[in-house]
Motif scaffolding. Structure first.
Motif, mmCIF file in Angstrom:
data_model
loop_
_atom_site.group_PDB
_atom_site.id
_atom_site.type_symbol
_atom_site.label_atom_id
_atom_site.label_comp_id
_atom_site.label_asym_id
_atom_site.label_seq_id
_atom_site.Cartn_x
_atom_site.Cartn_y
_atom_site.Cartn_z
ATOM 1 N N VAL A 364 0.844 -1.193 0.000
ATOM 2 C CA VAL A 364 0.000 0.000 0.000
ATOM 3 C C VAL A 364 0.879 1.244 0.000
ATOM 4 O O VAL A 364 1.908 1.296 0.688
ATOM 5 N N LYS A 365 0.449 2.254 -0.765
ATOM 6 C CA LYS A 365 1.091 3.570 -0.743
ATOM 7 C C LYS A 365 0.051 4.606 -0.338
ATOM 8 O O LYS A 365 -1.015 4.706 -0.950
ATOM 9 N N TYR A 366 0.380 5.369 0.696
ATOM 10 C CA TYR A 366 -0.485 6.455 1.144
ATOM 11 C C TYR A 366 0.124 7.794 0.735
ATOM 12 O O TYR A 366 1.318 8.030 0.951
ATOM 13 N N THR A 370 -2.886 14.289 -0.283
ATOM 14 C CA THR A 370 -4.189 14.182 -0.940
ATOM 15 C C THR A 370 -5.128 13.211 -0.256
ATOM 16 O O THR A 370 -6.333 13.216 -0.522
ATOM 17 N N GLY A 371 -4.587 12.341 0.594
ATOM 18 C CA GLY A 371 -5.396 11.302 1.210
ATOM 19 C C GLY A 371 -5.590 10.080 0.332
ATOM 20 O O GLY A 371 -6.322 9.156 0.704
ATOM 21 N N ALA A 372 -4.949 10.054 -0.828
ATOM 22 C CA ALA A 372 -5.123 8.944 -1.763
ATOM 23 C C ALA A 372 -4.421 7.690 -1.255
ATOM 24 O O ALA A 372 -3.411 7.753 -0.542
ATOM 25 N N ARG A 373 -4.973 6.549 -1.649
ATOM 26 C CA ARG A 373 -4.400 5.249 -1.309
ATOM 27 C C ARG A 373 -4.291 4.422 -2.578
ATOM 28 O O ARG A 373 -5.237 4.304 -3.332
ATOM 29 N N ARG A 374 -3.108 3.865 -2.825
ATOM 30 C CA ARG A 374 -2.873 3.006 -3.986
ATOM 31 C C ARG A 374 -2.389 1.657 -3.478
ATOM 32 O O ARG A 374 -1.622 1.596 -2.506
#
Length: 449
Positions: A364-366, A370-374
């Motif tokens: 996981v990448k936070y 931006t609050g995005a999660r990949r």
């Protein structure tokens, strides 16, 4: 006739390997970036054949290493850390604890040219570059007890910050070693308790300790004498860096819970301390502990209720704000360690199925801005290890680099080292290892430079 079910930490992805091997000239798919010249070393619990530890953490340490150079994978090797405990020596003796009787199975780092295998209840054990055991290391006699498995190396000074904790007074001792390995100063930290302190944080100006609701419990007979207690207050301790800072520590109450691993901490533009890391509540700890000891009522994974959390400590008004920042079960947070102690935008972690078994493994990448999660999905029956960040050559941006993770693949009974682009989590290269590497704990990238 009844049979005793296998301990969960000896099955599946965690099944130990029975021997030590060395393999050379490994197969590489894709292209290994040329700046990946060094060794990935990773530690984990791997009891010897015929040994069933009473707790996952009691399994003897085994270090796995992968040597990369000039776009090639030169070797893989695995070695037990040969401490007295590997041959059955007890930790507790008539004279008290034997700090050399270590599992040495939690982490492995390099500092001042020494490769050290770590376990928080013991002295470090020094290894050769080829992973053979040299012996216990005590910083020239300046370390006389336990050392945390999660020391912090300041990216600006090269100093190594670490602590030793104990269920008996003194409960907490703080150390700083110089870039050349010598202990510069140490001090007992007032106000600490017997609460479990597995990890901590260092900012540019402060040292941050975390005491959760897990504390010393002499009635616990798994071999790890800790348990959840509602009577143990959860707290954050903040002390100034530098010699004499321990005398000025301040303790702040926080909501009940327990943290094992810190993602990072820093001072924001208002001077507040921002601390992040995954935590569990009482039920999450119960499920994890039951998995660790093989008791009934365990979750499918030990991190099934572990969620990313953020604390903001306002030193001026003495308050702490906190929140859960994501609902995905994660553990083993990492970052670009050039940003350790400073404000970082990106954090990485390993995702796990939830307590019902839903969801999958992944890296996981936070994006904290931006609050995005990949998520890089690992695939069916594939568990990635803690993702170690390595900067790209000439990197300017924080996420310009690579994530190195070793995958345990149950269907293929194999493992691979994946090299992911840290910016988008795309796979750049796969190194096929000669065996399935058991799911482990922590590790480090050690560049030749």
């Amino acid at each position: 006739m009844t049979t005793t079910p296998a301990k969960p930490y000896l099955t599946g992805h965690y099944t130990p390997v029975a021997d030590e091997i060395t393999a050379t000239e490994l197969t590489v798919e894709g292209t290994l970036p040329p700046e990946l010249t060094g060794r990935l070393v990773r530690n984990g619990h791997n009891p010897k054949p015929g040994v069933t530890p009473t707790h996952w953490f009691k399994g003897s340490g085994m270090v796995h290493g992968i040597r990369l150079r000039d776009g090639r994978a030169e070797w893989y090797r695995n070695r037990w850390v040969r401490t007295p405990a590997l041959d059955g020596a007890p930790y507790m003796t008539e004279r008290g604890p034997d700090f050399t009787a270590s599992t040495a199975g939690t982490h492995v780092i390099e500092h001042a040219g020494r490769l050290l295998a770590l376990c928080e209840a013991n002295l470090p054990f020094e290894l050769t570059p080829e992973l053979e055991t040299v012996g216990a290391y005590d910083f020239d006699g300046r370390l006389r007890g336990a050392m945390t498995a999660h020391p912090k190396e300041d990216p600006r000074t090269g100093e190594l910050h670490f602590f030793g904790s104990s269920p008996f007074p003194p409960f907490l001792t703080y150390y700083v070693a110089g870039a050349k390995g010598e202990v510069l100063h140490s001090s007992e930290v007032p106000g600490a308790t017997a609460a479990l302190k597995h990890d901590f944080a260092v900012t540019r100006r402060h040292v941050v300790f975390i005491e959760g609701n897990v504390t010393f419990d002499p009635a616990e007979h798994s071999g790890i004498p800790y348990g959840w207690s509602d009577r143990q207050p959860a707290r954050i301790g903040v002390m100034p860096r530098g010699e004499g800072g321990a005398a000025r520590i301040r303790w702040f109450s926080i909501e009940p819970g327990n943290l094992l691993h810190v993602a990072n901490a820093y001072e924001d533009d208002r001077g507040r301390i921002v601390l992040e890391g995954p935590t569990v509540d009482r039920e999450g700890f119960r499920l994890s502990w039951n998995w660790w000891v093989g008791a009934p009522g365990r979750a499918t994974e030990p991190a099934a209720r572990s969620y990313a959390r953020r604390w903001v400590v306002d030193l001026a008004d003495g308050t702490v704000g906190e929140e859960i920042t994501d609902d995905l079960p994660v553990e083993f947070p990492t970052l670009n360690e050039e940003y350790l102690g400073a404000e970082n935008r990106y954090t990485y972690a390993v995702s796990f199925p939830d307590e019902q078994g839903f969801g999958g493994y992944g890296v996981v990448k936070y994006d904290r801005t931006t609050g995005a999660r990949r998520i890089h999905r690992a695939g069916d029956a594939r568990l990635p290890s803690e993702a170690v960040f390595v900067p790209a050559a000439g990197a300017v941006g924080e996420d310009e680099g690579y994530l190195l993770t070793v995958v345990s693949d149950l269907k293929q009974d194999a493992s691979q080292l994946l090299v992911l682009d840290a910016s988008g989590l795309d796979r750049l290269a796969t190194v096929h290892l000669p065996r399935r590497v058991p799911a482990g704990v922590h590790g480090s990238w050690i560049p030749d430079a």
